[in-house]
Design a protein around this motif. Structure first.
Motif, PDB file in Angstrom:
ATOM      1  N   LEU A  35       0.843  -1.203   0.000  1.00 54.60           N
ATOM      2  CA  LEU A  35       0.000   0.000   0.000  1.00 54.60           C
ATOM      3  C   LEU A  35       0.882   1.258   0.000  1.00 54.60           C
ATOM      4  O   LEU A  35       0.603   2.216  -0.721  1.00 54.60           O
ATOM      5  N   ASP A  36       1.949   1.226   0.779  1.00 52.71           N
ATOM      6  CA  ASP A  36       2.877   2.365   0.778  1.00 52.71           C
ATOM      7  C   ASP A  36       3.491   2.559  -0.610  1.00 52.71           C
ATOM      8  O   ASP A  36       3.859   3.672  -0.985  1.00 52.71           O
ATOM      9  N   ALA A  37       3.609   1.476  -1.364  1.00 54.08           N
ATOM     10  CA  ALA A  37       4.186   1.575  -2.706  1.00 54.08           C
ATOM     11  C   ALA A  37       3.123   1.938  -3.744  1.00 54.08           C
ATOM     12  O   ALA A  37       3.360   1.855  -4.942  1.00 54.08           O
ATOM     13  N   GLY A  38       1.946   2.292  -3.282  1.00 50.95           N
ATOM     14  CA  GLY A  38       0.899   2.773  -4.174  1.00 50.95           C
ATOM     15  C   GLY A  38       0.174   1.689  -4.956  1.00 50.95           C
ATOM     16  O   GLY A  38      -0.440   1.957  -5.995  1.00 50.95           O
ATOM     17  N   ALA A  39       0.205   0.458  -4.476  1.00 51.25           N
ATOM     18  CA  ALA A  39      -0.458  -0.630  -5.206  1.00 51.25           C
ATOM     19  C   ALA A  39      -1.966  -0.421  -5.264  1.00 51.25           C
ATOM     20  O   ALA A  39      -2.568   0.061  -4.307  1.00 51.25           O
ATOM     21  N   THR A  40      -2.568  -0.753  -6.415  1.00 55.02           N
ATOM     22  CA  THR A  40      -4.029  -0.705  -6.515  1.00 55.02           C
ATOM     23  C   THR A  40      -4.593  -2.119  -6.604  1.00 55.02           C
ATOM     24  O   THR A  40      -5.785  -2.316  -6.772  1.00 55.02           O
ATOM     25  N   ASP A  41      -3.687  -3.090  -6.530  1.00 56.03           N
ATOM     26  CA  ASP A  41      -4.122  -4.473  -6.569  1.00 56.03           C
ATOM     27  C   ASP A  41      -3.099  -5.293  -5.791  1.00 56.03           C
ATOM     28  O   ASP A  41      -1.898  -5.138  -6.009  1.00 56.03           O
ATOM     29  N   VAL A  42      -3.565  -6.114  -4.873  1.00 53.36           N
ATOM     30  CA  VAL A  42      -2.652  -6.983  -4.147  1.00 53.36           C
ATOM     31  C   VAL A  42      -3.254  -8.375  -4.056  1.00 53.36           C
ATOM     32  O   VAL A  42      -4.471  -8.528  -3.955  1.00 53.36           O
ATOM     33  N   ALA A  43      -2.379  -9.381  -4.138  1.00 56.96           N
ATOM     34  CA  ALA A  43      -2.859 -10.762  -4.070  1.00 56.96           C
ATOM     35  C   ALA A  43      -1.971 -11.536  -3.111  1.00 56.96           C
ATOM     36  O   ALA A  43      -0.748 -11.488  -3.208  1.00 56.96           O
ATOM     37  N   VAL A  44      -2.606 -12.200  -2.170  1.00 58.55           N
ATOM     38  CA  VAL A  44      -1.864 -12.991  -1.185  1.00 58.55           C
ATOM     39  C   VAL A  44      -2.171 -14.459  -1.421  1.00 58.55           C
ATOM     40  O   VAL A  44      -3.329 -14.822  -1.659  1.00 58.55           O
ATOM     41  N   ALA A  45      -1.138 -15.290  -1.370  1.00 58.71           N
ATOM     42  CA  ALA A  45      -1.359 -16.738  -1.483  1.00 58.71           C
ATOM     43  C   ALA A  45      -0.672 -17.444  -0.322  1.00 58.71           C
ATOM     44  O   ALA A  45       0.449 -17.109   0.044  1.00 58.71           O
ATOM     45  N   PHE A  46      -1.378 -18.402   0.255  1.00 54.75           N
ATOM     46  CA  PHE A  46      -0.854 -19.206   1.363  1.00 54.75           C
ATOM     47  C   PHE A  46      -0.724 -20.651   0.924  1.00 54.75           C
ATOM     48  O   PHE A  46      -1.571 -21.163   0.199  1.00 54.75           O
ATOM     49  N   GLU A  47       0.335 -21.293   1.403  1.00 58.56           N
ATOM     50  CA  GLU A  47       0.353 -22.752   1.346  1.00 58.56           C
ATOM     51  C   GLU A  47       0.530 -23.250   2.767  1.00 58.56           C
ATOM     52  O   GLU A  47       1.303 -22.669   3.538  1.00 58.56           O
ATOM     53  N   ASP A  48      -0.190 -24.284   3.109  1.00 60.80           N
ATOM     54  CA  ASP A  48      -0.094 -24.894   4.437  1.00 60.80           C
ATOM     55  C   ASP A  48      -0.273 -23.849   5.561  1.00 60.80           C
ATOM     56  O   ASP A  48       0.579 -23.717   6.447  1.00 60.80           O
ATOM     57  N   GLY A  49      -1.351 -23.119   5.487  1.00 60.79           N
ATOM     58  CA  GLY A  49      -1.681 -22.141   6.525  1.00 60.79           C
ATOM     59  C   GLY A  49      -0.647 -21.041   6.703  1.00 60.79           C
ATOM     60  O   GLY A  49      -0.599 -20.389   7.733  1.00 60.79           O
ATOM     61  N   GLY A  50       0.209 -20.843   5.688  1.00 56.43           N
ATOM     62  CA  GLY A  50       1.226 -19.804   5.777  1.00 56.43           C
ATOM     63  C   GLY A  50       2.580 -20.353   6.226  1.00 56.43           C
ATOM     64  O   GLY A  50       3.598 -19.680   6.114  1.00 56.43           O
ATOM     65  N   LYS A  51       2.567 -21.586   6.749  1.00 56.72           N
ATOM     66  CA  LYS A  51       3.841 -22.163   7.203  1.00 56.72           C
ATOM     67  C   LYS A  51       4.678 -22.636   6.020  1.00 56.72           C
ATOM     68  O   LYS A  51       5.902 -22.587   6.050  1.00 56.72           O
ATOM     69  N   GLY A  52       3.999 -23.090   4.966  1.00 52.86           N
ATOM     70  CA  GLY A  52       4.714 -23.523   3.764  1.00 52.86           C
ATOM     71  C   GLY A  52       5.196 -22.314   2.979  1.00 52.86           C
ATOM     72  O   GLY A  52       6.396 -22.116   2.771  1.00 52.86           O
ATOM     73  N   LEU A  53       4.225 -21.488   2.570  1.00 52.44           N
ATOM     74  CA  LEU A  53       4.566 -20.313   1.764  1.00 52.44           C
ATOM     75  C   LEU A  53       3.584 -19.183   2.035  1.00 52.44           C
ATOM     76  O   LEU A  53       2.379 -19.408   2.159  1.00 52.44           O
ATOM     77  N   ILE A  54       4.141 -17.986   2.150  1.00 53.35           N
ATOM     78  CA  ILE A  54       3.308 -16.774   2.104  1.00 53.35           C
ATOM     79  C   ILE A  54       3.829 -15.958   0.938  1.00 53.35           C
ATOM     80  O   ILE A  54       5.026 -15.631   0.889  1.00 53.35           O
ATOM     81  N   GLU A  55       2.951 -15.661   0.007  1.00 49.83           N
ATOM     82  CA  GLU A  55       3.370 -14.877  -1.150  1.00 49.83           C
ATOM     83  C   GLU A  55       2.477 -13.653  -1.278  1.00 49.83           C
ATOM     84  O   GLU A  55       1.261 -13.748  -1.179  1.00 49.83           O
ATOM     85  N   VAL A  56       3.108 -12.501  -1.474  1.00 48.35           N
ATOM     86  CA  VAL A  56       2.332 -11.278  -1.693  1.00 48.35           C
ATOM     87  C   VAL A  56       2.769 -10.641  -3.010  1.00 48.35           C
ATOM     88  O   VAL A  56       3.955 -10.380  -3.217  1.00 48.35           O
ATOM     89  N   LEU A  57       1.813 -10.451  -3.899  1.00 44.59           N
ATOM     90  CA  LEU A  57       2.068  -9.785  -5.176  1.00 44.59           C
ATOM     91  C   LEU A  57       1.432  -8.407  -5.131  1.00 44.59           C
ATOM     92  O   LEU A  57       0.319  -8.264  -4.631  1.00 44.59           O
ATOM     93  N   ASP A  58       2.138  -7.402  -5.677  1.00 46.84           N
ATOM     94  CA  ASP A  58       1.467  -6.108  -5.802  1.00 46.84           C
ATOM     95  C   ASP A  58       1.857  -5.414  -7.094  1.00 46.84           C
ATOM     96  O   ASP A  58       2.840  -5.785  -7.731  1.00 46.84           O
ATOM     97  N   ASN A  59       1.045  -4.435  -7.496  1.00 45.71           N
ATOM     98  CA  ASN A  59       1.359  -3.666  -8.704  1.00 45.71           C
ATOM     99  C   ASN A  59       1.826  -2.251  -8.325  1.00 45.71           C
ATOM    100  O   ASN A  59       1.499  -1.284  -8.980  1.00 45.71           O
TER     101      ASN A  59
END
Ligand code: ADP
Ligand code: MG
Length: 621
Positions: A35-59
């Motif tokens: 949000l500080d980087a001015g994103a107008t779209d963000v997508a979060v993906a979890f694997e294994d409740g976040g213990k496997g992977l937490i991924e955040v994509l932004d524009n």
């Protein structure tokens, strides 16, 4: 030597613990960066409740090659340069601690393309390399952050994580709060490939509806306050909706989602007039305040703040809420479509379903009926919608909130209540006063109305001491006993009673003698009322203190706590009343500041539109 410097990797992990407690804290920090980087779209993906992977994509704006390596260093930030900058902070982040903390407790990688560049770089295992961008979120710039194996090296933390499902739901909750601060940004969350949350960019109202109401249709009322001052308060209130917890009271201060007690109390002090104990409004409060009047550097996760001028903020929020409530009224109004058939009403029945107000089920029931299957007296035709809204037998309970949607009464309407168009139609069951007015039947509960009147009179008298009639000396002092262990507690609080116009003294180890009481208090059932007054006083714990509490607000708070002893109405349900008495009660009720509820929150007035009668008698299908 007993003292040793901790190895760097241990110290890092301990420090990270302040910021990163669980998967949701990783997501919160990363989304704040997006949000500080001015994103107008963000997508979060979890694997294994976040213990496997937490991924955040932004524009968002992205990061250049040189910044990538710096971003993961402790105390490295692009948001402030000097301590003074905190005075004009407009970003969510500033501590430069999130990425290094996440790095300390997981395997972190960053991939980013700067808005001013066509080249993409990736930071991984301490090195920056060119990479391919992959056009995520349809943007030419942005950032992807991945954190793998969260806490796999920190067993003490891992142990405290809950099930995957709860970690995902806590994350969803945090995302929803952030999403409310930025309705113009799209948010999504997927967990092991499953969509958990999906919000497109939208208006503030739409976002509130999507998150607080899950699409249900309630009116949202807005109020702005204090624009000329150093702050601006904007309040969106979901009229007619009540929740069993404070979770749907959202606070946003300078774009930051918070849970601040002061803000919460200011809101509740205004809204309690509308709600029964244990009910809470759904609302979003946005406070924009000069950053120099705000200290956000109080807590590592920045979820608490301190206001330079507590009292001003408290009063401002309270005032904004009061204005909104006054403007929209607190209507005990039954809109035609919402009124259940007589066989289904049970007034004041248990509120076992507080989070799903009556209107929800009833509305679908009636739109069902309106399609042509309305069948008076045949319960079956209502069950589809109404059945979900009720959980006991075959009766609909009265709204968990007395405030129903789509039906407002403005203050102007109040004042003209006794216009030539109001006709007194008598008393029903020796309890309800009926008026015909502008094509509606108004039903007023005489006892609830009288309680409201007594309450406001006593309150005015006590709070504006000038209007307090001389204390009423008692012929025989009244003695009230209390548990001996409460003596010191009571001794400390006795001054409050004094301030409210009571003269009471400790008499022996376990009793108190009342010599005089405020005249407005009334003399009926004095013994038991004084006893419960004393009990309440002993159990009174939350007296506002410190800078936020003016004398008047302390008095008011104490009064509210003791109020239920205050309004011992002389008029009871079941008392026959003359037309003159009825009329004077109604006139006094509508002169009250809050005519719509008795002090315990029950409704005083219900309106039934003529159209409803026509529906009952099948004059209009
Ligand atoms: P802070 O947010 O307090 O500055 P962080 O450790 O969270 O500290 O981030 C460090 C820096 O990395 C930020 O100041 C910012 O310049 C950069 N950064 C982090 N995430 C992003 C992102 N998603 N997009 C652009 N820049 C980012
Ligand atoms: Mg940050």
């Amino acid at each position: 030597m007993r003292i040793q410097l901790l190895p760097e990797n241990v110290a890092e992990k301990i420090a990270a613990g302040e910021v990163i407690e669980r998967p949701s804290s990783v997501v919160k920090e990363l989304l704040e960066n997006s949000l500080d980087a001015g994103a107008t779209d963000v997508a979060v993906a979890f694997e294994d409740g976040g213990k496997g992977l937490i991924e955040v994509l932004d524009n968002g704006r992205g990061m250049a090659e040189a910044d990538l390596a710096l971003a993961v260093q402790r105390h490295a930030t692009s948001k402030i340069r000097a301590l003074d900058d905190l005075e004009k902070l407009r970003t969510l982040g500033f501590r430069g601690e999130a990425l290094p903390s996440i790095r300390a407790v997981s395997e972190l990688s960053l991939l980013s393309r700067d808005i001013e560049s066509t080249r993409t770089f990736e930071w991984k295992s301490g090195e920056v390399r060119p990479a391919t961008f992959g056009h995520f979120l349809g943007s030419k710039h942005g950032t992807r952050v991945q954190a793998r194996g969260l806490f796999s090296q920190v067993p003490a933390r891992l142990k405290f994580l809950k099930s995957n499902a709860s970690e995902v739901s806590m994350t969803r909750e945090w995302m929803e709060r952030l999403a409310l601060t930025h309705p113009e940004t799209g948010f999504s969350l997927t967990s092991d490939g499953r969509k958990i949350l999906s919000l497109r960019p939208q208006s503030a109202d739409e976002r509130i509806r999507a998150i607080l109401l899950e699409g249900e249709d309630y009116p949202i009322q807005a109020q702005t306050f204090g624009e000329s001052d150093s702050f601006r308060i904007r309040l969106h209130w979901v009229q007619g909706y009540t929740a069993p917890t404070t979770k749907k009271m959202i606070q946003i201060v300078n774009g930051r989602a918070l849970r601040d007690r002061l803000v919460q109390q200011a809101l509740l002090s205004a809204f309690k007039q509308l709600l029964l104990p244990g009910q809470f409004p759904a609302l979003v409060l946005s406070l924009d305040i000069d950053p120099s009047e705000l200290d956000v550097n109080v807590h590592p996760t920045k979820t608490e703040v301190r206001f330079l001028e507590n009292r001003k903020v408290f009063a401002g929020i309270q005032e904004a809420a009061k204005r909104l409530i006054e403007r929209e009224g607190a209507p005990m109004v039954v809109a035609p479509k919402l009124f259940p058939s007589p066989s289904q009403i049970s007034w004041g029945a248990p509120q076992d379903n507080a989070s799903r107000p009556f209107a929800h089920g009833a509305e679908s029931a009636f739109s069902h009926g309106a399609e042509g299957s309305f069948n008076y007296g045949a319960e079956g035709s209502f069950t589809r919608g109404a059945a979900d809204a009720r959980s006991d037998s075959d009766s609909l309970y009265f709204p968990s909130s007395p405030v129903l949607p789509n039906a407002f009464l403005t203050p102007q309407a109040q004042h003209s209540f006794f216009g030539p168009d109001s006709i007194y139609r008598g008393q029903l069951f020796n309890t309800y006063l009926m008026y015909e007015r502008a094509g509606e039947l108004w039903i007023i509960d005489q006892h609830a109305a009288h309680e409201r009147i007594r309450y406001e009179k006593l309150k005015t008298a006590l709070l504006k001491r000038s209007e307090l009639s001389p204390a009423q000396e008692m012929l025989l002092p009244e003695i009230v006993h209390f548990p001996i262990e409460s003596r010191s507690e009571l001794e400390r609080k006795l001054a409050y009673l004094e301030r409210l116009g009571f003269n009471a003294e400790l008499f022996s180890d376990d009793s108190l003698v009342f010599r005089s009481i405020p005249a407005q208090w009334g003399a009926s059932r004095l013994g038991p009322r004084l006893k419960s007054l004393v009990e309440r006083l002993i159990s009174l714990s939350e007296i506002p203190s410190g800078a936020s509490a003016s004398t008047a607000s302390v008095d008011e708070a104490i009064f509210e706590k003791l109020a239920s002893e205050a309004c011992h109405s002389a008029v009871r349900a079941g008392d026959p009343l003359s037309p003159e008495t009825s009329k004077s009660i109604v006139a006094e009720l509508f002169a009250c500041e809050h005519p719509w509820n008795c002090p315990h929150g029950r409704p005083t007035v219900v309106r039934v539109p003529k159209g409803k009668f026509e529906e009952w008698f099948l004059r209009r299908v």
